[in-house]
Scaffold this motif. Structure first.
Motif, PDB file in Angstrom:
ATOM      1  N   GLU A 217      38.507  31.422  31.647  1.00  0.00           N
ATOM      2  CA  GLU A 217      38.542  30.511  30.507  1.00  0.00           C
ATOM      3  C   GLU A 217      37.467  29.438  30.604  1.00  0.00           C
ATOM      4  O   GLU A 217      36.878  29.053  29.595  1.00  0.00           O
ATOM      5  CB  GLU A 217      39.926  29.862  30.409  1.00  0.00           C
ATOM      6  CG  GLU A 217      41.051  30.841  30.082  1.00  0.00           C
ATOM      7  CD  GLU A 217      42.390  30.139  29.985  1.00  0.00           C
ATOM      8  OE1 GLU A 217      42.430  28.910  30.180  1.00  0.00           O
ATOM      9  OE2 GLU A 217      43.393  30.823  29.729  1.00  0.00           O
ATOM     10  N   ARG A 218      37.195  28.967  31.805  1.00  0.00           N
ATOM     11  CA  ARG A 218      36.221  27.882  31.983  1.00  0.00           C
ATOM     12  C   ARG A 218      34.785  28.373  31.845  1.00  0.00           C
ATOM     13  O   ARG A 218      33.947  27.703  31.260  1.00  0.00           O
ATOM     14  CB  ARG A 218      36.424  27.219  33.349  1.00  0.00           C
ATOM     15  CG  ARG A 218      37.729  26.459  33.470  1.00  0.00           C
ATOM     16  CD  ARG A 218      37.901  25.880  34.855  1.00  0.00           C
ATOM     17  NE  ARG A 218      36.836  24.920  35.166  1.00  0.00           N
ATOM     18  CZ  ARG A 218      36.670  24.360  36.358  1.00  0.00           C
ATOM     19  NH1 ARG A 218      37.483  24.688  37.356  1.00  0.00           N
ATOM     20  NH2 ARG A 218      35.695  23.512  36.567  1.00  0.00           N
ATOM     21  N   ASN A 219      34.489  29.542  32.408  1.00  0.00           N
ATOM     22  CA  ASN A 219      33.130  30.073  32.310  1.00  0.00           C
ATOM     23  C   ASN A 219      33.164  31.581  32.561  1.00  0.00           C
ATOM     24  O   ASN A 219      33.225  32.023  33.705  1.00  0.00           O
ATOM     25  CB  ASN A 219      32.203  29.394  33.326  1.00  0.00           C
ATOM     26  CG  ASN A 219      30.744  29.723  33.069  1.00  0.00           C
ATOM     27  OD1 ASN A 219      30.419  30.667  32.354  1.00  0.00           O
ATOM     28  ND2 ASN A 219      29.857  28.941  33.656  1.00  0.00           N
TER      29      ASN A 219
ATOM     30  N   ASP B 244      42.096  30.981  35.147  1.00  0.00           N
ATOM     31  CA  ASP B 244      41.439  29.759  34.690  1.00  0.00           C
ATOM     32  C   ASP B 244      39.923  29.877  34.780  1.00  0.00           C
ATOM     33  O   ASP B 244      39.201  29.299  33.973  1.00  0.00           O
ATOM     34  CB  ASP B 244      41.931  28.567  35.521  1.00  0.00           C
ATOM     35  CG  ASP B 244      41.351  27.253  35.054  1.00  0.00           C
ATOM     36  OD1 ASP B 244      41.595  26.888  33.885  1.00  0.00           O
ATOM     37  OD2 ASP B 244      40.649  26.586  35.837  1.00  0.00           O
ATOM     38  N   THR B 245      39.430  30.615  35.760  1.00  0.00           N
ATOM     39  CA  THR B 245      37.985  30.792  35.918  1.00  0.00           C
ATOM     40  C   THR B 245      37.380  31.470  34.701  1.00  0.00           C
ATOM     41  O   THR B 245      36.316  31.056  34.209  1.00  0.00           O
ATOM     42  CB  THR B 245      37.681  31.616  37.176  1.00  0.00           C
ATOM     43  OG1 THR B 245      38.323  31.020  38.300  1.00  0.00           O
ATOM     44  CG2 THR B 245      36.183  31.697  37.434  1.00  0.00           C
TER      45      THR B 245
ATOM     46  N   GLN C 266      31.880  22.671  28.229  1.00  0.00           N
ATOM     47  CA  GLN C 266      32.416  23.730  27.390  1.00  0.00           C
ATOM     48  C   GLN C 266      31.529  23.996  26.179  1.00  0.00           C
ATOM     49  O   GLN C 266      31.584  25.051  25.573  1.00  0.00           O
ATOM     50  CB  GLN C 266      33.834  23.344  26.902  1.00  0.00           C
ATOM     51  CG  GLN C 266      34.846  23.211  28.019  1.00  0.00           C
ATOM     52  CD  GLN C 266      35.124  24.520  28.709  1.00  0.00           C
ATOM     53  OE1 GLN C 266      34.995  25.575  28.107  1.00  0.00           O
ATOM     54  NE2 GLN C 266      35.505  24.464  29.967  1.00  0.00           N
TER      55      GLN C 266
ATOM     56  N   ASN D 273      34.398  19.704  38.706  1.00  0.00           N
ATOM     57  CA  ASN D 273      33.295  18.903  38.174  1.00  0.00           C
ATOM     58  C   ASN D 273      32.900  17.755  39.092  1.00  0.00           C
ATOM     59  O   ASN D 273      31.764  17.291  39.065  1.00  0.00           O
ATOM     60  CB  ASN D 273      33.680  18.328  36.805  1.00  0.00           C
ATOM     61  CG  ASN D 273      33.880  19.425  35.771  1.00  0.00           C
ATOM     62  OD1 ASN D 273      33.774  20.599  36.088  1.00  0.00           O
ATOM     63  ND2 ASN D 273      34.183  19.030  34.556  1.00  0.00           N
TER      64      ASN D 273
ATOM     65  N   CYS E 265      28.970  22.903  33.599  1.00  0.00           N
ATOM     66  CA  CYS E 265      30.405  22.991  33.396  1.00  0.00           C
ATOM     67  C   CYS E 265      30.835  22.613  31.991  1.00  0.00           C
ATOM     68  O   CYS E 265      32.016  22.694  31.675  1.00  0.00           O
ATOM     69  CB  CYS E 265      31.134  22.059  34.379  1.00  0.00           C
ATOM     70  SG  CYS E 265      31.122  22.677  36.071  1.00  0.00           S
TER      71      CYS E 265
END
Length: 205
Positions: free
Chosen positions: A107-109, A104-105, A69, A118, A67
Motif C-alpha cells: 500500500e505504501r509503495n 502495508d508495504t 504518497q 520516514n 516516501c
C-alpha cells in the motif's frame, strides 16, 4: 460498636471491589472495541492467507524513491531511500512474482519490496536495505504468503496480523473481562452470604 465498624468496613471493601470489577469489564470492552475497529478489519482485508515456499530469483536495488504518497511532490526534504525489488518463484504456481515485506508495504509503495520508516536515518536505511538484499541472496528459499483466490499476483514475506497474533490480541482483554466478572460474582456472593447470615441471626434471636 465494633460490629458496626466491621460491617461498614466490609461494605466499603465490597464497594471498592465492585468498582474494580466494573472498571476491569469496562476497560476490556474498550480494548475489544479498539481491536474491532483496527486489527480485525486489517486481518479480514488481507488476501494473502495461504503459506507456501518462495525461491529468490533476483534481489536488486534500484534508484532511490521517496516516501510521499503524491507522485507530484517535488519537496527536497522528502525522505528518500534505495528501492529494493525482490522477485521470487512461487512454488504453488511456478510464477515469477514480486515479494513484499507485509500488506502495508504494498500500500505504501508498490514499486519496492521494503519500505522503511520516514523518520529513520538515511545512512542506516541504506545499510539495512543492502543487508536485506544480501540475506535474500544468501537464504534463497523461505516461507511466504500468497493469495489463493488470485486477486493479488504478488506475495508477502509476513502478515501484519496472522491468526496467532489476532488470538494473542484478544487474550489480554479476555483475561481482563474474565477477572472483572469473577470479582463482581465474588462480591455478589459475599453480599448474599452476609444478608443470609444476618437473616438467620435475627431468626435465632
Amino acid at each position: 460498636m465494633l460490629g458496626k465498624k466491621l460491617v461498614t468496613a466490609q461494605k466499603r471493601g465490597e464497594t471498592r471491589a465492585l468498582c474494580l470489577g466494573l472498571g476491569m469489564v469496562a476497560c476490556s470492552m474498550m480494548i475489544y472495541f479498539f481491536i474491532g475497529i483496527t486489527i480485525v478489519p486489517s486481518y479480514t482485508r488481507s488476501v494473502w492467507t495461504t503459506e507456501t515456499v518462495c525461491k529468490v530469483l533476483k534481489a536488486t536495488i534500484k534508484e532511490k524513491v521517496h516516501c510521499s504518497q503524491s507522485e507530484d511532490s517535488e519537496d527536497e526534504t522528502v525522505f528518500h531511500y534505495p528501492c529494493l525489488q525482490v522477485w521470487v518463484n512461487l512454488t504453488a504456481s511456478g510464477q515469477e512474482v514480486m515479494l513484499y515485506q507485509t500488506e502495508d508495504t504494498l500500500e505504501r509503495n508498490p514499486k519496492c519490496s521494503y519500505v522503511p520508516g520516514n523518520s529513520e536515518n538515511p545512512k542506516e536505511v541504506k545499510a539495512r536495505i543492502e543487508t536485506i538484499a544480501s540475506n535474500f541472496k544468501r537464504y534463497q528459499t523461505f516461507p511466504c504468503y500468497y493469495d489463493p483466490g488470485g486477486t493479488q499476483t504478488n506475495v508477502i514475506l509476513s502478515r501484519l496480523y496472522p491468526p496467532k497474533g489476532l488470538l494473542f490480541a484478544f487474550l489480554w482483554p479476555t483475561l481482563l473481562f474474565t477477572g472483572g466478572c469473577l470479582i463482581i460474582v465474588l462480591v455478589k456472593i459475599s453480599q448474599y452470604v452476609s444478608v443470609l447470615s444476618a437473616w438467620q441471626h435475627k431468626i435465632n434471636i
